[in-house]
Each structure stands twice: as structure tokens, then as C-alpha cells.
Design a protein around this motif. Structure first.
Motif, PDB file in Angstrom:
ATOM      1  N   ALA A  97       0.837  -1.203   0.000  1.00  0.00           N
ATOM      2  CA  ALA A  97       0.000   0.000   0.000  1.00  0.00           C
ATOM      3  C   ALA A  97       0.876   1.260   0.000  1.00  0.00           C
ATOM      4  O   ALA A  97       0.609   2.216  -0.745  1.00  0.00           O
ATOM      5  CB  ALA A  97      -0.930  -0.020   1.202  1.00  0.00           C
ATOM      6  N   ASP A 151      -6.018   1.910   0.409  1.00  0.00           N
ATOM      7  CA  ASP A 151      -5.151   3.034   0.020  1.00  0.00           C
ATOM      8  C   ASP A 151      -5.796   3.813  -1.114  1.00  0.00           C
ATOM      9  O   ASP A 151      -6.747   3.342  -1.751  1.00  0.00           O
ATOM     10  CB  ASP A 151      -3.748   2.527  -0.368  1.00  0.00           C
ATOM     11  CG  ASP A 151      -3.746   1.709  -1.642  1.00  0.00           C
ATOM     12  OD1 ASP A 151      -4.158   2.238  -2.701  1.00  0.00           O
ATOM     13  OD2 ASP A 151      -3.329   0.516  -1.591  1.00  0.00           O
ATOM     14  N   VAL A 157      -2.164   4.137  -6.742  1.00  0.00           N
ATOM     15  CA  VAL A 157      -2.315   3.924  -8.186  1.00  0.00           C
ATOM     16  C   VAL A 157      -3.459   2.956  -8.512  1.00  0.00           C
ATOM     17  O   VAL A 157      -3.976   2.951  -9.628  1.00  0.00           O
ATOM     18  CB  VAL A 157      -1.016   3.425  -8.833  1.00  0.00           C
ATOM     19  CG1 VAL A 157       0.096   4.454  -8.653  1.00  0.00           C
ATOM     20  CG2 VAL A 157      -0.596   2.076  -8.247  1.00  0.00           C
ATOM     21  N   VAL A 166       2.913  -5.872 -11.922  1.00  0.00           N
ATOM     22  CA  VAL A 166       2.092  -5.192 -12.923  1.00  0.00           C
ATOM     23  C   VAL A 166       2.961  -4.363 -13.865  1.00  0.00           C
ATOM     24  O   VAL A 166       2.896  -4.512 -15.073  1.00  0.00           O
ATOM     25  CB  VAL A 166       1.019  -4.316 -12.244  1.00  0.00           C
ATOM     26  CG1 VAL A 166       0.273  -3.484 -13.302  1.00  0.00           C
ATOM     27  CG2 VAL A 166       0.041  -5.185 -11.470  1.00  0.00           C
ATOM     28  N   GLY A 173       7.743  -9.277  -6.780  1.00  0.00           N
ATOM     29  CA  GLY A 173       6.521  -9.971  -7.209  1.00  0.00           C
ATOM     30  C   GLY A 173       6.182 -11.138  -6.299  1.00  0.00           C
ATOM     31  O   GLY A 173       5.328 -11.957  -6.620  1.00  0.00           O
ATOM     32  N   GLY A 226       5.550 -10.671  -2.791  1.00  0.00           N
ATOM     33  CA  GLY A 226       4.814 -10.232  -1.600  1.00  0.00           C
ATOM     34  C   GLY A 226       3.425 -10.826  -1.508  1.00  0.00           C
ATOM     35  O   GLY A 226       3.062 -11.446  -0.491  1.00  0.00           O
TER      36      GLY A 226
HETATM   37  N1  ADP Z   1      -1.849  -1.688  -2.867  1.00  0.00           N
HETATM   38  C1  ADP Z   1      -1.593  -1.879  -4.182  1.00  0.00           C
HETATM   39  N2  ADP Z   1      -1.983  -0.953  -5.075  1.00  0.00           N
HETATM   40  C2  ADP Z   1      -1.700  -1.142  -6.386  1.00  0.00           C
HETATM   41  N3  ADP Z   1      -1.044  -2.199  -6.902  1.00  0.00           N
HETATM   42  C3  ADP Z   1      -0.633  -3.151  -6.046  1.00  0.00           C
HETATM   43  C4  ADP Z   1      -0.880  -3.041  -4.645  1.00  0.00           C
HETATM   44  N4  ADP Z   1      -0.354  -4.131  -4.063  1.00  0.00           N
HETATM   45  C5  ADP Z   1       0.183  -4.878  -5.036  1.00  0.00           C
HETATM   46  N5  ADP Z   1       0.036  -4.303  -6.236  1.00  0.00           N
HETATM   47  C6  ADP Z   1       0.482  -4.850  -7.532  1.00  0.00           C
HETATM   48  O1  ADP Z   1       0.682  -6.219  -7.422  1.00  0.00           O
HETATM   49  C7  ADP Z   1       1.963  -6.599  -7.863  1.00  0.00           C
HETATM   50  C8  ADP Z   1       2.469  -7.732  -7.055  1.00  0.00           C
HETATM   51  O2  ADP Z   1       2.680  -7.352  -5.710  1.00  0.00           O
HETATM   52  P1  ADP Z   1       3.701  -8.094  -4.826  1.00  0.00           P
HETATM   53  O3  ADP Z   1       3.387  -9.539  -4.980  1.00  0.00           O
HETATM   54  O4  ADP Z   1       3.705  -7.547  -3.473  1.00  0.00           O
HETATM   55  O5  ADP Z   1       5.088  -7.871  -5.514  1.00  0.00           O
HETATM   56  P2  ADP Z   1       5.980  -6.554  -5.511  1.00  0.00           P
HETATM   57  O6  ADP Z   1       5.415  -5.650  -4.509  1.00  0.00           O
HETATM   58  O7  ADP Z   1       7.302  -7.085  -5.133  1.00  0.00           O
HETATM   59  O8  ADP Z   1       5.901  -6.060  -6.905  1.00  0.00           O
HETATM   60  C9  ADP Z   1       2.800  -5.396  -7.717  1.00  0.00           C
HETATM   61  O9  ADP Z   1       3.800  -5.363  -8.694  1.00  0.00           O
HETATM   62  C10 ADP Z   1       1.800  -4.256  -7.921  1.00  0.00           C
HETATM   63  O10 ADP Z   1       1.757  -3.878  -9.267  1.00  0.00           O
END
Ligand code: ADP
Ligand code: MG
Length: 495
Positions: free
Chosen positions: A377, A404, A407, A424, A433, A435
């Protein structure tokens, strides 16, 4: 039957176990059968000799006449000789009056016992066993009388013989029954042995099949030639193999992905290092080194994430390590750790919670879950934005939300982002990618699932994890004693 020489825990061969249970009872049955044989052999051996003895008594009796109540004896010498002519046994006879007057034969031969309850009948031949001069005797005897003759004047005829012939015959019968058993029983043992080893052959075959397998071969074992009794075992084993296969494949995929992901930061580090080597200006050199340091940080973070994922997935933190905990307390603690970072980024990080959000779970993993969602977030919300963590609950559920106004995320992406290494916009921001994959894995371990959806408020994203609420177990139902207690306290009916 467990062998006393072996400890309780040592494994016993199935073969030995069955053999023991089949043969040990035989050892008890054998003496029993010998005892029975002995008893019946004696009965059988007595019969023909008793018949002969009776005939002797009858023959002698025929030579005794009662003339006017007085006995007249006519026993030729040849008859006496015949009586004595037994090769094996001693034969005795006598003819006496009831009051002991010897008419013929051996005087010492014991008299029949004075009649007990049942009075003997004249003319009937009786048999009895007795001892005489240290020898066992079989005696046939009869009484001779005229009608209206008083019992004291009856004549007694007795023929006795020692029991040598009978014992010999009985022994022969016993031997002829027992001796073949010495051959038959070992033969039976051998046949049982043979039968058992044949019967257990499928087990040996199965063992060999498994033993000779390739170490990496996880394909199921064919149940075609497996006996009915072993089929459930083999099926259970095959199911286990199937699970193992899936696990191994997942591990392999994971290792390949992880290696691929590690390559990117390492290549970056190498480029930066090569750049630094060529640098002569101390300021520029320091800048390059700082970049290397932060590159190492990122790589370190990636490694940590990989480890968390591997641990969670391997079920290393098992379900039994779950405890009852207050989720709002746990989230509050985690949010506190992130306040400084949020301030640095110029983001307003808030926390709202309802009291008593009890669930069962693993505190370490749940903190990891919250950390990842808050990190995202803050990461995907620009400066000046708002991030709010919430813990809500009703009767059945406890909900954790991270809200949040950053974006945001599209509907299509909201599923994909939970896949490992999926990002994304790879170029626009930093990250692994992993988390959300970690978040999902932890959620699953808590019988729940995580979602990331476009924020219904219009801007940003809303992450949500719904847990099952924990309730204290109900008190045990009242025992009869409690009822009587209640009854005593209530006023008596009708008063
Ligand atoms: N709160 C959020 N708002 C917008 N996009 C998010 C959010 N949380 C995650 N994402 C999208 O999901 C994708 C994957 O998240 P995550 O698995 O945590 O990997 P990372 O954070 O390492 O890119 C991120 O690249 C992001 O584009
Ligand atoms: Mg992330």
C-alpha cells in the motif's frame, strides 16, 4: 507370539509371526492327543482278553455241579494245564465257597469284595481289577447257586491273570498311532513353511519392486498383480507418491523461478561494480558504492522473501503451532513499525480497529502477511496519499483490510498479482513480485484467502483477508448435580 529374547519394539517378521502362531498350538495339542490315544488303546486292548477270561470262568463253572446243595467238582488235569499254559501272563483260578472253603485252585487268590449296594446275581460273570502279590490282576468271577440257597453257601469261581499282555497290546496301539506322527508332524511343519513362503511371495515381490526403483521415480506402483489385502496399502502409497510428485514439481519450479529472479539483481550489481572499478573521482566512486549497497539490500530482501515463502509452503510452521490471538493487537504492532517509513514518504498511515478480534493463527506468519500488505500500500501510493489499516469483526468473521488511495489495480490484474514473481509494471517500481504470493500462502494456511480489488471508494486499491472468528468453547452441559442444585434453589411448587 513375541519372542522373549527380542525387545518389545524390535520388528518381527510376518513369516515368523504366522509360523509361531500356527505351530505353537500344535505343541499343546500333541500331548493331548497322546493322552487320548493311551486311554482308548487301553480300552481296546482289554476287550479281547476280557472275553477270553470270561470263557475260562464259564468253562470251569460248567464242571461244578450242585447236588442237593453240595458242590461236586470234576476238573480234569488237562483243563488245569490249559489254564496255566499262558506264555506271557500268570493265570490263577480257584473255586471256593463263600465262607472260604477251597474246592480247587489257588488258595491265596483274593475273594471278590463283599457286595456293596447291589447284590450280585448268581450265573452272571463280573470283572474287576485288583492287586495281588505286587502284581496287577484282572479277574473274572461268577457265583454258582441253587434257588433258595442262602447267600453264605454260594460257590465262587474266579479266574485271574496278570496284565502284561494287555499292557503290551495297549503300548503297541499307542506306538502305531504316535510313531507315524513323528513323520507326519515334521512334514506338516515343512508344508506350512513352504505354503507360507509361497503365500508371502507377493509381499517380497512388492518389496523388490519398490527397492529396485529409480531414486527419482515417483510414478505409481501398478496394482495389477498385487493381492487384494495389499491393494489398500499400495493405493495409499501411490497417493503419497502423487503428493510427493506434486511437491517436488512445485519445489523445482520454485527453485527455477528463484534462480531466475536472483540473476537480475546480481547482474545489476556486477554492472555497478565494473562501473565503480573504472571510476577515479572519489565522489562518483562513493555514489557507485552506495548504489551497490542498496542493490545488495534489495537482493537480501528477495532472499528473505524466498525463504519465507519456502517455509510457509513447506508447512514448516504447522497448524498445531497456531494459537489464539487478538488480530487487532497484532496489526497495531505491525503498523507502528511502518509509521516512520510512511512519514518519510509523506503518506498518512492510519489504523482503525474493533476490540476482541480473536482468531487462531500463527503470530509470526500473520505479522508477515500484514507487513507485506502495508508495504504494498505504501509502495503503490504516491506522496500525499492515505493508507488505512482496519480490523473489523462480526459473529463469524474477522476481517483485515488495507485501504489506500494510490495507483490502484484493475479487475484483470487483481487475480494475477497473487502469482509468484508477477508484477504489474516491472519497470516503474522495484520489487520481486513475491509479496502477494506470500500473503496468499499464509492466508491459505489460516483457512482463508486474500483479495486485492479496486477500491470501492473510487481511488486506489483495497486488500482484504477474511478469517474465521474464534470463540471460547461453550461451558460443559450441566451435570445432574447442577440440576439438583437449581431445583433446591427454586421455591417448591404450589407454595
Ligand atoms: N496496494 C496496491 N496498489 C496497487 N497495486 C498493487 C498493490 N499491491 C500490489 N500491487 C500490484 O501487485 C503486484 C504484485 O505485488 P507483490 O506480490 O507484493 O510484488 P511486488 O510488490 O514485489 O511487486 C505489484 O507489482 C503491484 O503492481
Ligand atoms: Mg510487494
Amino acid at each position: 507370539m513375541s519372542n522373549p529374547l527380542q525387545g518389545g519394539d524390535t520388528e518381527r517378521s510376518l513369516f515368523g509371526e504366522i509360523l509361531d502362531w500356527m505351530l505353537a498350538p500344535l505343541l499343546f495339542v500333541w500331548p493331548l492327543s497322546i493322552a487320548f490315544t493311551h486311554y482308548f488303546a487301553n480300552n481296546v486292548a482289554n476287550y479281547p482278553y476280557d472275553q477270553a477270561l470270561r470263557e475260562h470262568v464259564a468253562a470251569i463253572t460248567r464242571q461244578v455241579k450242585l447236588v442237593g446243595g453240595k458242590p461236586v467238582l470234576n476238573l480234569p488235569a488237562s483243563a488245569r494245564a490249559l489254564l496255566r499254559a499262558d506264555e506271557t501272563d500268570n493265570v490263577y483260578f480257584h473255586v471256593v465257597t463263600q465262607d472260604g472253603k477251597l474246592l480247587a485252585g489257588d488258595k491265596e487268590l483274593p475273594m471278590p469284595p463283599s457286595s456293596g449296594d447291589e447284590a450280585p446275581l448268581a450265573g452272571e460273570i463280573y470283572l474287576r481289577d485288583t492287586e495281588f502279590n505286587g502284581q496287577d490282576l484282572r479277574i473274572a468271577y461268577t457265583y454258582l447257586a441253587e434257588p433258595q440257597m442262602s447267600r453264605e453257601r454260594w460257590i465262587v469261581v474266579e479266574v485271574a491273570e496278570t496284565t502284561e499282555k494287555r499292557t503290551q497290546l495297549a503300548n503297541k496301539i499307542v506306538a502305531s498311532v504316535i510313531l507315524p506322527q513323528f513323520i507326519i508332524i515334521p512334514l506338516a511343519v515343512m508344508l506350512v513353511w513352504f505354503g507360507l513362503s509361497r503365500g508371502l511371495r507377493p509381499l517380497t515381490r512388492l518389496r523388490q519392486t519398490i527397492e529396485t526403483r529409480d531414486p527419482g521415480d515417483l510414478s505409481p506402483i501398478a496394482t495389477r498383480r498385487v493381492p487384494e489385502e495389499l491393494e489398500p496399502l499400495v493405493e495409499a502409497f501411490n497417493e503419497m507418491l502423487e503428493r510427493m510428485k506434486k511437491n517436488v514439481e512445485a519445489q523445482q519450479r520454485f527453485v527455477a523461478d528463484a534462480a531466475h529472479q536472483m540473476r537480475t539483481p546480481l547482474t545489476g550489481l556486477k554492472t555497478q561494480a565494473q562501473f565503480a572499478i573504472r571510476e577515479t573521482d572519489p565522489d562518483a566512486l562513493r555514489h557507485a558504492l552506495r548504489q551497490i549497497a542498496s542493490g545488495v539490500d534489495r537482493a537480501g530482501r528477495l532472499v528473505n522473501q524466498l525463504l519465507t515463502l519456502a517455509r510457509t509452503e513447506g508447512g514448516e510452521v504447522a497448524q498445531q503451532q497456531h494459537e489464539v490471538l487478538d488480530l487487532s493487537q497484532l496489526v497495531r504492532d505491525t503498523v507502528e513499525d511502518w509509521v516512520m517509513i510512511a512519514i518519510d514518504k509523506g503518506i498518512d498511515l492510519g489504523f482503525e480497529a474493533e476490540k476482541g478480534a480473536m482468531i487462531t493463527g500463527n503470530a509470526f506468519l500473520l505479522r508477515e502477511l500484514a507487513k507485506n500488505l502495508i508495504d504494498n500500500a505504501l509502495r503503490y501510493t504516491p506522496s500525499g496519499g492515505h493508507v488505512t489499516c482496519r480490523v473489523l469483526h462480526d459473529q463469524q468473521h474477522v476481517v483485515f483490510e488495507v485501504d489506500d488511495d494510490g495507483v490502484g489495480i484493475s479487475e484483470e490484474q487483481s487475480e494475477l498479482v497473487f502469482e509468484r514473481f508477477y508484477r504489474v509494471d516491472d519497470a516503474a517500481s522495484e520489487g520481486s513480485g513475491l509479496g502477494l504470493a506470500i500473503v496468499q500462502e499464509i492466508a491459505v494456511q489460516h483457512d482463508s484467502s486474500a483479495t486485492l480489488k479496486p477500491n470501492p471508494q473510487g481511488r486506489g486499491a483495497l486488500a482484504r483477508v477474511v478469517f474465521v472468528a474464534w470463540h471460547p468453547p461453550p461451558p460443559p452441559p450441566p451435570t445432574p448435580d447442577d440440576f439438583s442444585e437449581l431445583y433446591r434453589q427454586s421455591p417448591p411448587i404450589g407454595s
